[in-house]
Scaffold this motif. Structure first.
Motif, mmCIF file in Angstrom:
data_model
loop_
_atom_site.group_PDB
_atom_site.id
_atom_site.type_symbol
_atom_site.label_atom_id
_atom_site.label_comp_id
_atom_site.label_asym_id
_atom_site.label_seq_id
_atom_site.Cartn_x
_atom_site.Cartn_y
_atom_site.Cartn_z
ATOM 1 N N GLU B 25 10.250 48.715 26.117
ATOM 2 C CA GLU B 25 11.275 48.126 25.275
ATOM 3 C C GLU B 25 12.215 49.197 24.755
ATOM 4 O O GLU B 25 11.863 50.356 24.590
ATOM 5 C CB GLU B 25 10.637 47.379 24.100
ATOM 6 C CG GLU B 25 9.132 47.548 24.063
ATOM 7 C CD GLU B 25 8.485 47.123 22.799
ATOM 8 O OE1 GLU B 25 8.573 45.912 22.492
ATOM 9 O OE2 GLU B 25 7.910 47.987 22.128
ATOM 10 N N SER B 28 11.415 50.932 19.383
ATOM 11 C CA SER B 28 10.005 50.924 18.993
ATOM 12 C C SER B 28 9.753 50.131 17.722
ATOM 13 O O SER B 28 8.712 49.525 17.554
ATOM 14 C CB SER B 28 9.533 52.349 18.742
ATOM 15 O OG SER B 28 9.600 53.090 19.903
ATOM 16 N N LYS B 32 11.695 44.145 15.439
ATOM 17 C CA LYS B 32 10.367 43.539 15.314
ATOM 18 C C LYS B 32 10.176 42.953 13.914
ATOM 19 O O LYS B 32 10.653 43.495 12.923
ATOM 20 C CB LYS B 32 9.288 44.602 15.533
ATOM 21 C CG LYS B 32 9.325 45.197 16.913
ATOM 22 C CD LYS B 32 8.077 46.017 17.156
ATOM 23 C CE LYS B 32 8.197 46.956 18.321
ATOM 24 N NZ LYS B 32 8.781 46.445 19.517
ATOM 25 N N SER B 33 9.415 41.864 13.872
ATOM 26 C CA SER B 33 9.175 41.197 12.586
ATOM 27 C C SER B 33 8.000 41.838 11.855
ATOM 28 O O SER B 33 6.982 41.214 11.612
ATOM 29 C CB SER B 33 8.897 39.715 12.823
ATOM 30 O OG SER B 33 9.995 39.106 13.429
ATOM 31 N N VAL B 34 8.139 43.107 11.495
ATOM 32 C CA VAL B 34 7.051 43.779 10.779
ATOM 33 C C VAL B 34 6.901 43.143 9.396
ATOM 34 O O VAL B 34 7.873 42.631 8.835
ATOM 35 C CB VAL B 34 7.322 45.295 10.632
ATOM 36 C CG1 VAL B 34 7.401 45.941 12.003
ATOM 37 C CG2 VAL B 34 8.579 45.558 9.830
ATOM 38 N N GLN B 509 12.373 50.456 8.616
ATOM 39 C CA GLN B 509 12.338 50.276 10.062
ATOM 40 C C GLN B 509 13.397 51.153 10.714
ATOM 41 O O GLN B 509 13.145 51.818 11.728
ATOM 42 C CB GLN B 509 12.571 48.812 10.442
ATOM 43 C CG GLN B 509 11.402 47.888 10.171
ATOM 44 C CD GLN B 509 11.708 46.455 10.580
ATOM 45 O OE1 GLN B 509 12.096 45.645 9.759
ATOM 46 N NE2 GLN B 509 11.536 46.157 11.844
ATOM 47 N N GLU B 513 12.780 54.246 13.225
ATOM 48 C CA GLU B 513 13.381 54.196 14.564
ATOM 49 C C GLU B 513 14.200 55.442 14.817
ATOM 50 O O GLU B 513 14.072 56.070 15.867
ATOM 51 C CB GLU B 513 14.266 52.950 14.695
ATOM 52 C CG GLU B 513 14.853 52.746 16.080
ATOM 53 C CD GLU B 513 13.819 52.292 17.095
ATOM 54 O OE1 GLU B 513 13.009 51.403 16.770
ATOM 55 O OE2 GLU B 513 13.823 52.841 18.216
ATOM 56 N N ASN B 670 14.953 42.833 11.843
ATOM 57 C CA ASN B 670 13.671 42.174 11.596
ATOM 58 C C ASN B 670 13.889 40.665 11.693
ATOM 59 O O ASN B 670 14.379 40.047 10.759
ATOM 60 C CB ASN B 670 13.150 42.553 10.213
ATOM 61 C CG ASN B 670 11.740 42.041 9.951
ATOM 62 O OD1 ASN B 670 11.395 40.908 10.280
ATOM 63 N ND2 ASN B 670 10.911 42.884 9.359
#
Lengths: 289, 789, 164
Positions: B25, B28, B32-34, B509, B513, B670
């Protein structure tokens, strides 16, 4: 927010409670669930110097059917007690449904049916259905006990025939022969809303003839009121859509709503027409009290 | 009670990388839905909001408010209050600086306490500090104020008339702001048009109603003031508090713990901060000030009431040739952020549709009602409602489908609006097409059973304002990252303010990143003017793009230092190294690798602190005409919303069955938090459309200053919400991001009104679209048809 | 209930509250609400004050197992009662399934309504482990949220229910 100072008593008997009411006179207020009294005190509407709590009067919470007497609802039963009562669910589901309309879950867990009645807000959800079913209330005071027809209990917004030293102890629904009853609440959102219009009906059907009907309107007069002309119009007639429309119009004509932030008088009158029709249809169709 | 399970503690050993594969991807951490950084502390009740904080020796304070809408203050007698045991200080205008303030520099029109007169029910007159809440309330009641009531004015149109009561002497005719903007040639456009139409609408006052009431705690130590408060922007609070007291900004520390929602209402310092600071100084003790719910309503700074007239000229294909927007806003008794609101109301109308000729006239008027300011969408939602309803009427007249009309006019990317806003990414067309598809529009429009309708509206909003609220050359955002000495954690320092939207999470995030680090090991320190670098705070949906840009830069600076150190350690050329998920690896041979932690630790040993810094300032944006800065932004979000409603013909009750929102908000950092923002923004838009309205009596007193009669939708009132996105990437945003926090509030009012019109053929032209208004419109329609029969 | 009057004539009442399975004895004025006792006396600030009139539910606690607005309960009325606040849900380090679900399903934004919301949901799942969506919405209808539109909250409660 600010709660003014007050003295607090939690008597352990009705007699003791009424004694306190007599002792302190107009300076005292009774507190049951607190969901009406406390907000009013926080908003400077009430400032009692003494609060007499009913919390220790456990005998006032029961709901049961007594043969020969009728359905007994203790004044300290909370709205959710009514919603969840097996006895009511069996005999008077309409009362459970009406109780369910009140405010929201948290308030229903504290607010009592007795407090709701005594608070006498014209838009309250329980009085109309109780009146439609012919409820009587028992009042206990230092002068003794008496029974009043709930329909005659209210005298104006926030006003009742309850004497200063009396406590409402129970509500009794005497046995009657209605085949269906219901309460419809029209509010401006689906929870936590006062009724703009509330209509309770009780009907006694024989086939499609309505032998007898009671139509009680809430939030459209100073007190919950019976639409007696509309009831007369229905009596002994075969129920049709056209008749229901006529009855709705008649009930609307009898109502005396005011305009306030929840709706204009004109709107409320028309909503009486609509919901009287709908309540009657529903009660007839569902065929349960 | 469950038996305690023993937590086992073992010695911490730095991770060994056994398996390491470069991920397929692209990113990293972002995308993403952290889970949220602050999720756990909030669900356990550990998170402390300002009102939860306690300090030793702390006093409680409250403000005394005016009971009159407009009155001279003849005298104030605080003696009885001062004598009450437990009261430590009582203050009025004599005890505080008389310097006028306000969040809009062009209109500093507010005093901490009213000096000669009060201007609305709720205006500030005095304050008390005492040992507990109970005593404070009692003391407030003992303050005797003598007023001489003055005639008051509560309607903006009335307020402009000759002879109306003057709210501020300096602003004759009660004109707070007057705007006349003219682009292209609207008159000619109307002459050339095939169809010209004018419609009138009214948008009403609503209120942010965050569940957490305002609170502020002031503490003095050695000439330095610390203020904990419920704020969207520690910087603006610091700036204005320092200015008010003639202090160096460095001697004013403003910070927040957790904030329970802001929505625009917590962007400016209130009497709680100013009076609290004075009370704290006088008593030498920390003072906690707060508003209760009723006071929240009177403090207000919410949405303006606006009277709108829109005229549009179109060609016979429905292409918009020109638009004239003519508005009047009720600003209440003070300016707050209202000047910007007045400009935004007109500025945002040019975004979603491409037309060249535009005229905007606006008057913002003073009245004796609580002051209005910025509320989610800042001035744009009601004009959007007016425009979208108006366009549906145009479409109907021309016999064109409403979506088709909008597609014909939809803005394209890389265009400039008539008011000189440069739009780079723009997926307006894609939003419309996707909304049409997922809602089943083609099968529903004109085909639904009686009483059901479907409606569309579009919206657009800035991603951060091009210019700050007061004139300054400060960059808009800055950030610092400090990597922990052993490389096991990195702390992001940013002035960006999380008020619930999740900026703490997405900025971590972004930091991770940019550094090639992991989200799980990020820590964050925010919104403290003493420890975190400058940021303007949470408003105008700016933080993802602006604060994010600074964070990205800071992360990249850390990464560069890490790779440089790693190239020494690993004896690999720095261009052949990369770092992802806290692993530094050789690009041509990933077997050669070291952990981020090991490299970072070595860096610290050899060079000292491993720190990254970032800063962001937007380019110079916009035209040179008066008011040009308002509405400028590095980027704009776009959205299309469709709703399906069912109307109870007899009662006017609106049952919203489903709402589809399609957003162009650039890259999504997110997804879970993004959709959560759409849900929330749409929810507020919904509330304002049907249920919410602030109502006053004829003496300017609030009739519904509580959450029972100010009806926000409950969980039982919500429809099904479908939130979707279109692919989009914004060059001006880090990784292509744009805003979403305010965008979904904007189309809702128009969307619902259009759906109701589709269902019943009646147009309710004033907000909220209450059941009674729908009922009345239906009644009038029936009567008209009855007469025509 | 024992009461003591101080030299200024202020009367206070001795009450015992069982909060999160701990007994607390306090002396309070009659006009003290349960919300204020929890927050000010016991430092349990997880219970929030949002409106103090019973409209928003952010002060929801369990009183003898039932969710109530603690801003409308007098401390003296709660004497001898069992009270559970948000602080009492997690068992040692382990979060309640509802709390985990709220975090996992992005049901928390500003978080101010969250404690009350979770208490209402907890009461529901205790008496009805597998509620329908309608029942979930009904149970939290007295908890106002300004941030989430309730979408993820309902999702989180249903997810927690399905996990049990």
């Amino acid at each position: 927010m600010y709660l003014p100072d007050f003295e607090y008593y939690a008597p352990t008997s009705l007699w003791e409670a009424c004694g306190l009411l007599a002792q302190f006179g107009p300076r005292v207020k009774v507190i049951a669930g607190g969901t009406d009294v406390l907000p009013k005190m926080k908003q400077d509407i009430l400032a009692p110097e003494v609060l007499v709590s009913l919390k220790n009067l456990s005998q006032l919470t029961d709901i049961f059917y007594k043969k020969g007497k009728g359905m007994v609802i203790g004044a300290r039963a909370t709205h959710n007690n009514l919603v969840n009562s097996p006895a009511l669910q069996e005999k008077y589901l309409s009362i459970c449904e009406a109780a369910h309309h009140m405010a929201n879950n948290q308030i229903r867990n504290m607010g009592t049916v007795g407090g709701n009645i005594v608070n006498a807000v014209p838009s309250a959800d329980l009085p109309p259905i109780l009146i439609a079913l012919g409820a009587v209330v028992k009042l206990f005071g230092t002068d003794g006990e008496r029974t009043v027809l709930l329909e005659e209990f209210f005298t104006g917004p926030g006003k009742t025939v309850l004497k200063q030293n009396e406590i409402l102890t129970e509500i009794v629904i005497p046995d009657q022969s209605f085949t269906g009853s219901t309460y419809i609440k029209f509010g401006l959102r689906r929870s936590g809303a006062l009724a703009v219009v509330g209509v309770a009906v009780a009907v006694s059907m024989q086939g499609d003839i309505c032998k007898e009907a009671r139509i009680v309107l809430g939030a459209v007069a100073p007190v919950p009121m019976r639409a007696k002309k509309a009831e007369e119009l229905l009596k002994g007639k075969a129920v049709t859509q056209e008749l229901l429309e006529e009855i709705g119009v008649c009930a609307a004509g009898e109502s005396k709503p005011i305009s306030d932030i929840r709706g204009s008088a004109e709107y409320r009158k028309d909503m009486v027409r609509v919901f009287t029709k709908r309540a009657l249809s529903k009660a007839i169709k569902e065929g349960h009290c | 009670m469950e038996a305690k399970t023993r937590t086992s503690y073992t010695e911490y050993k730095p991770e060994e990388i056994s398996e390491f594969k470069i991920k397929d991807e692209k990113y990293s951490v972002i995308g993403k839905s952290v889970p949220k950084m602050d999720g756990r502390v909030k669900v356990t009740g550990q998170a402390k909001y300002t009102g939860d904080l306690k300090f030793p020796n702390m006093l409680v304070g409250k403000i005394l408010h005016s009971p009159y809408a407009h009155a001279k203050i003849l005298s104030i007698d605080t003696s009885a209050a001062e004598k009450l045991p437990g009261v430590k200080a009582v203050i009025t205008h004599k005890d505080v600086p008389s310097l006028k303030y306000g969040i809009s520099p062009a209109r500093w029109d507010e005093n901490i306490f009213c000096i000669d007169k009060v201007r609305y029910v709720g205006d500030k007159v005095a304050a008390v500090a005492a040992i507990d809440e109970d005593t404070v309330y009692k003391a407030l009641k003992l303050i005797k104020v003598e007023y001489e009531e003055l005639p008051a004015v509560f309607d903006p149109i009335e307020a402009m008339k000759e002879g109306a009561p003057q709210v501020h002497d300096e602003y004759p005719g009660n004109i707070n702001t007057e705007i006349h903007q003219n682009f292209g040639d609207v008159e000619q456009a109307f002459k050339d048009a095939y169809y010209v139409r004018t419609d009138r609408f009214v948008g009403n006052r609503t209120y942010h109603a965050p569940i957490e009431p305002h609170s502020a705690i002031s503490i003095w130590e050695d000439g330095k003031l610390t203020v904990y408060c419920s704020t969207q922007s520690p910087h603006y609070f610091q700036y204005y508090i320092a200015r008010e007291f003639g202090m160096k900004m460095g001697d004013v520390r403003v910070l927040k713990t957790f904030v329970g929602g802001g929505f625009g209402g917590k962007l400016e310092p209130t009497a709680l901060e100013f009076a609290g600071a004075v009370l704290a100084r006088m008593t030498g003790r920390p003072v906690k000030m707060f508003y209760d719910r009723a006071e929240m309503f009177t403090h207000n700074r919410g949405r303006h009431k606006v009277v709108m007239e829109i005229t549009t000229g179109v060609d016979k294909n429905g292409k918009i040739l020109g638009v004239h927007a003519n508005f009047v806003q009720d600003g209440g008794a003070y300016t707050s952020l209202g000047i910007a609101t007045a400009y935004y109301a007109g500025a945002m109308l040019t975004l979603t549709y491409d037309f060249v000729n535009y005229k905007f006239d606006m008057t913002r008027v003073y009245t004796n009602l609580p002051a209005c300011g910025a509320q989610r969408g800042h001035g744009a939602p009601q004009p959007r409602y007016a425009f979208e309803c108006h366009l549906d009427h145009v479409a109907e007249h021309l016999g064109i489908d409403p979506i088709e009309l909008r597609l014909r006019n939809a803005r394209r990317p890389n265009t400039i609006t008539p008011n000189e806003f440069g739009v780079q990414s723009c997926e307006m067309k894609a939003c419309l097409e996707k909304a049409r598809e997922i809602s089943g529009w083609q099968d529903k429009k004109g085909k639904l059973p009686k009483g059901r309708g479907i409606g569309i509206a579009t919206g657009s909003f800035v991603t951060g304002a091009g210019y700050p609220i007061y004139r300054t050359d400060l960059p808009h955002a800055s950030a610092m990252i400090k990597v922990h000495e052993d490389g096991t954690a990195a702390t992001l320092y940013t002035g960006a303010t999380d008020i619930g939207q999740g900026s703490d999470t997405i900025l971590c995030q972004m930091a991770a990143e940019a550094m090639g680090f992991t989200y799980d090991n990020m820590k964050i320190v925010t919104a403290d003017t003493e420890t975190t670098p400058h940021d303007f705070g949470a408003y105008a949906s700016r933080q993802t793009l602006m604060s994010g840009s600074a964070v990205k830069q800071a992360g990249e600076e850390v990464k560069a230092q890490v790779l440089e150190m790693a190239s020494v350690l690993m004896e690999v050329d720095v261009d052949n190294l990369d770092c992802r998920d806290a692993v530094v690896y050789c690009k041509s041979n990933p077997e050669i690798r070291k952990t981020f932690g090991e490299v970072a630790r070595t860096f610290f040993v050899k060079r000292g602190p491993l720190v990254g810094r970032g800063v962001y300032a937007p380019p110079k944006l916009g035209g040179k005409f008066k008011g040009a800065p308002v509405g400028t932004s590095p980027a704009y979000s776009f959205a299309a919303q469709i709703s399906e409603v069912e109307i109870d013909e007899e009662t006017g009750e609106i049952n919203v069955k489903e709402v589809w929102d399609v957003h162009d908000c650039g890259m999504v950092i997110n997804p879970a938090l993004l959709h959560a923002q759409v849900h929330g923004a749409l929810y507020m838009g919904m509330g304002e459309t049907v249920w919410e309205e602030v109502v006053f009596d004829n003496k300017g007193k609030l009739l519904n200053g509580n959450l029972g009669e100010y009806r926000m939708p409950t969980s039982l009132d919500m429809p099904k919400i479908v939130s979707e996105l279109v692919e989009s990437s914004e060059p001006a945003g880090p990784w292509g991001v744009k805003e979403v926090g305010e965008g979904a509030t904007i189309p809702t009012m128009g969307c619902f009104s259009n759906a109701i019109y589709d269902a019943m053929g009646v147009r309710v032209s004033s907000l909220p679209l209450s059941y009674e208004k729908v009922w009345r419109a239906l009644k009038e329609k029936r009567e008209k048809e009855g007469i025509q029969k | 209930m024992k009461a003591i009057t101080d030299k200024n004539g202020v009367k206070r009442y001795l009450i015992t509250l069982n909060v999160n399975e701990d007994g607390y004895t306090r002396v309070v004025k009659a006009n003290t609400t349960l919300a204020n006792v929890l927050r000010d006396e016991l430092d349990l600030t997880g219970t929030k004050k949002g409106c103090e009139l019973g409209d928003c539910g952010s002060c929801t606690v369990l009183l003898d197992g039932k969710p109530v607005d603690s801003c409308l309960v007098l401390a003296v009325e709660a004497d001898g009662c069992d009270i559970v606040t948000i602080e009492g849900l997690a068992q040692n380090e382990k979060l309640d399934k509802l709390q985990e679900s709220f975090v996992k399903n992005a049901a928390v934004q500003c978080g101010y309504c969250t404690p009350g919301m979770i208490m209402s949901a907890k009461a529901l799942l205790t008496r009805k482990p597998r509620p329908s969506e309608e029942e979930v919405r009904e149970a939290i209808a007295g908890n106002l949220c300004r941030c989430t539109g309730y979408v993820n909250i309902v999702k989180a409660v249903l997810a927690a229910a399905n996990e049990q």
